[in-house]
Design a protein around this motif. Structure first.
Motif, PDB file in Angstrom:
ATOM      1  N   ASN A 143      25.566  -9.389  -8.527  1.00  0.00           N
ATOM      2  CA  ASN A 143      26.788  -9.207  -9.327  1.00  0.00           C
ATOM      3  C   ASN A 143      26.755  -7.872 -10.062  1.00  0.00           C
ATOM      4  OD1 ASN A 143      24.719 -10.015 -11.122  1.00  0.00           O
ATOM      5  ND2 ASN A 143      26.230 -10.682 -12.633  1.00  0.00           N
ATOM      6  N   LEU A 144      25.650  -7.121  -9.890  1.00  0.00           N
ATOM      7  CA  LEU A 144      25.521  -5.807 -10.516  1.00  0.00           C
ATOM      8  C   LEU A 144      25.553  -4.721  -9.443  1.00  0.00           C
ATOM      9  CD1 LEU A 144      22.599  -6.680 -12.959  1.00  0.00           C
ATOM     10  CD2 LEU A 144      25.031  -6.595 -13.504  1.00  0.00           C
ATOM     11  N   THR A 145      25.733  -3.471  -9.878  1.00  0.00           N
ATOM     12  CA  THR A 145      25.746  -2.365  -8.916  1.00  0.00           C
ATOM     13  C   THR A 145      24.356  -1.751  -8.831  1.00  0.00           C
ATOM     14  OG1 THR A 145      26.450  -0.895 -10.691  1.00  0.00           O
ATOM     15  CG2 THR A 145      28.175  -1.808  -9.285  1.00  0.00           C
ATOM     16  N   PRO A 146      23.978  -1.250  -7.657  1.00  0.00           N
ATOM     17  CA  PRO A 146      22.650  -0.639  -7.526  1.00  0.00           C
ATOM     18  C   PRO A 146      22.564   0.667  -8.311  1.00  0.00           C
ATOM     19  CG  PRO A 146      23.925  -0.388  -5.491  1.00  0.00           C
ATOM     20  CD  PRO A 146      24.715  -1.270  -6.382  1.00  0.00           C
ATOM     21  N   HIS A 147      21.415   0.880  -8.976  1.00  0.00           N
ATOM     22  CA  HIS A 147      21.208   2.152  -9.676  1.00  0.00           C
ATOM     23  C   HIS A 147      20.145   2.958  -8.941  1.00  0.00           C
ATOM     24  CE1 HIS A 147      17.495   0.480 -11.275  1.00  0.00           C
ATOM     25  NE2 HIS A 147      18.141  -0.478 -11.925  1.00  0.00           N
ATOM     26  N   VAL A 148      19.841   4.135  -9.459  1.00  0.00           N
ATOM     27  CA  VAL A 148      18.955   5.054  -8.747  1.00  0.00           C
ATOM     28  C   VAL A 148      17.561   4.459  -8.531  1.00  0.00           C
ATOM     29  CG1 VAL A 148      18.218   6.258 -10.859  1.00  0.00           C
ATOM     30  CG2 VAL A 148      18.168   7.463  -8.655  1.00  0.00           C
ATOM     31  N   GLY A 149      17.115   3.585  -9.452  1.00  0.00           N
ATOM     32  CA  GLY A 149      15.821   2.927  -9.270  1.00  0.00           C
ATOM     33  C   GLY A 149      15.824   2.004  -8.065  1.00  0.00           C
ATOM     34  N   HIS A 150      16.941   1.245  -7.885  1.00  0.00           N
ATOM     35  CA  HIS A 150      17.064   0.381  -6.702  1.00  0.00           C
ATOM     36  C   HIS A 150      17.045   1.227  -5.424  1.00  0.00           C
ATOM     37  CE1 HIS A 150      19.194  -2.502  -9.603  1.00  0.00           C
ATOM     38  NE2 HIS A 150      18.132  -3.151  -9.186  1.00  0.00           N
TER      39      HIS A 150
END
Length: 603
Positions: free
Chosen positions: A42-49
């Motif tokens: 339900n969240l958006t991927p960030h640079v860490g993902h």
């Protein structure tokens, strides 16, 4: 000029035309499996993902290039309070009571529809990255097949005698109205302002008072004892016309608070042990405690040593720590007054002291951390501090009031102040499983190697796992109980349908289901399982084992590799290993690698 977008389109066209992916997946070599640690969909991927995904893709491609037959798939976490909190805000619901009025089944349906809002966005991100994940159907922890696997694993642990119901003080979120496990609180502390009060407990049949310091006035209605350091020296002082006892080493505190004093006499702490004192507050609970029916109360007890940390044998040798276990005294004379207020219903160490001395253990709070009538106070406990302080001042029992800034645990989801309260919960026993984990971890390769020590030390200090949660969106607790205490542990949907006589399309909607067996009715224990249990059973639940893919699972277990950041040492790495050791007596994985975090300008 290099046109990267054009090159990407050409490569994609080539891969599609030549069926490259299908050719890769059809390899028949030696088995290799990579398990994806599921992010929330339900969240958006960030640079860490993104960084982590690239590394996982590299591991998969390297295995393919070496001729392995590789098993992998992306996964998504879909249960838990982050989704419940989001849905609460969306529906304008403020607490659990409003959720129940709205309807639990309707609420979980809303959670389900919101749990994978960004699944397609994640899959698109995988595609744009060129990750092989884009070609695989992801596993979702809310699928019936996944829940059945979790139930099966739970039932296996139950058969081995690892499950018990117990009443212990646990960290409790007043907004989410549920318990939290210790590892959920570890990184969730924040500096907050609280009252610090110096209060007078009057000894029975005496004109002397013991001076106690506390930063949690709200726990005083549940006070049952005062602890002293038996070998330390205490002084009876005259302060503002009152006889007050405190540790000799803390006399300077009286001067710092602006009080003049004279010393009457000196005594050893052990001379205070066993003395009784009058209830501090004139409330129903304190009067009820005097009856003795809850256990011993209103007495002074000697401090005991509390186990702070267990040090693994490897760390012990490396650091030359003798004995291995690190203890600390419950009462010290380097802070406070050298006398400590004990409320076994509201503190982990207090509870240890309470069990040791067979003290009463009471916690007059409801699930919202509001005082019940017996406490003598109303409303949220921390809001009641001012009323308690006012009563102490009126009765002449408040020597000094100050405001302090100290580190305090907050709920990592909703940021509410957490409360230690006595609560009946389900627990998994750790001791038996701990020995298996310690043995099996020797077979695991850790990259980097220092992570092995950290994991070993975490396991060494692991406590019984509080596995139950008093919420709605998650894997339902599969325990049904009759009035006489007999229990049924459900391990699959067929068994549930047979005993309920109903066809069940969604295994989330079983809270009010009544089962019948041997002319008895069985009702479900309310609540869901800790969401970390969902991730802990991922090696087999992602495949729907044992109902599905039995051969595929057995050929690829333990999984060859997992890869996540170092915070998962006490999170996913541990829950995976616990569940695998408890069910199979095997490690969950053969290799662990940890990528570094991506940090912002503040680190």
């Amino acid at each position: 000029m290099l046109d990267l977008k054009k090159i990407e389109e050409e490569v994609r066209h080539f891969w599609t035309k030549e069926n490259v992916t299908e050719q890769l997946m059809s390899k028949k070599g030696k088995k290799y499996s990579l398990l994806d640690g599921p992010p929330y969909a339900n969240l958006t991927p960030h640079v860490g993902h993104i960084k982590n995904t690239v590394f996982k893709d590299l591991l998969i491609r390297m295995a393919l290039m070496k001729g392995y037959s590789v098993v992998f798939q992306p996964g998504f976490d879909t249960h838990g309070l982050p989704i419940e909190n989001m849905v609460e805000k969306k529906l304008g619901l403020k607490n659990k009571k409003e959720i129940e009025i709205f309807g639990i089944d309707k609420f979980t349906a809303e959670c389900k529809s919101n749990a994978t809002l960004n699944k397609d966005l994640w899959m698109q991100a995988y595609k744009q990255l060129g990750s092989l994940y884009e070609y695989k159907k992801p596993y979702l922890t809310y699928d019936n097949s996944y829940i059945e696997s979790a139930w099966w694993a739970f039932s296996e642990m139950y058969k081995k005698g690892l499950l018990y119901e117990g009443e212990k003080p646990v960290m409790w979120c007043p907004h989410c109205e549920t318990s939290l496990a210790g590892y959920e609180v570890t990184d969730s502390y924040k500096d907050v302002s609280d009252p610090g009060i110096y209060i007078l407990f009057k000894l029975k049949k005496s004109d002397e008072n013991v001076l106690v310091y506390t930063t949690t006035p709200w726990t005083l209605p549940a006070n049952v004892a005062i602890a002293v350091a038996p070998e330390e020296t205490y002084v009876v002082t005259e302060v503002a016309g009152k006889k007050i006892i405190l540790a000799e080493k803390r006399l300077e505190k009286l001067s710092q608070l602006g009080f003049g004093y004279s010393i009457n006499r000196k005594i050893k702490g052990k001379e205070l042990v066993g003395k009784e004192y009058e209830p501090l507050l004139n409330v129903p609970l304190q009067k009820d405690l005097l009856s003795g029916k809850h256990g011993k109360s209103h007495i002074i007890v000697a401090s005991i040593k509390i186990l702070k940390e267990r040090v693994s044998s490897k760390m012990r040798t490396k650091k030359n720590i003798q004995g291995g276990d690190v203890f600390e005294e419950f009462v010290t004379t380097n802070e406070g007054t050298g006398l400590v207020h004990v409320a076994p219903g509201h503190g982990k160490t207090d509870n240890i002291v309470g069990v040791h001395y067979k003290l009463a253990s009471v916690s007059p709070l409801d699930d919202r951390a509001h005082f019940t009538e017996v406490s003598g106070y109303k409303g949220f406990v921390k809001d009641a501090d001012k009323d308690i302080i006012k009563d102490l001042e009126k009765d002449g029992k408040l020597l000094h009031l100050e405001q302090i800034i100290h580190s305090y645990p907050l709920c990592w989801r909703c940021k509410s102040h957490l409360i230690f309260r006595l609560s009946k919960q389900l627990f998994f026993k750790v001791d038996k499983v701990k020995k298996i984990i310690q043995k099996q971890n020797k077979k695991v390769k850790w990259y980097p190697e220092f992570a092995r020590e950290r994991f070993d030390n975490w396991v060494e200090n692991a406590e019984d796992w509080n596995i139950s949660r008093q919420r709605y969106w998650g894997t339902p607790i599969p325990v049904w109980r009759a009035e006489d205490g007999e229990e049924i542990i459900i391990s699959n949907a067929k068994e549930l349908e047979k005993l309920s006589g109903k066809k069940i399309s969604d295994l989330h909607n079983v809270e009010n289901l009544i089962l019948k067996k041997n002319k008895k009715e069985f009702r479900k224990i309310k609540g869901i399982l800790d969401v970390w249990f969902d991730s802990g059973v991922a090696p087999y639940a992602s495949l729907g084992y044992p109902e599905n893919n039995k051969k595929l699972f057995e050929e690829n277990f333990p999984v060859s590799r997992i890869n996540e950041a170092q915070d998962q040492i006490r999170g996913w790495f541990y829950s995976l290993m616990f569940c695998s050791a408890a069910v199979f007596e095997k490690p969950a994985y053969s290799e662990v690698s940890m990528t570094g975090w991506v940090l912002d300008k503040n680190g």
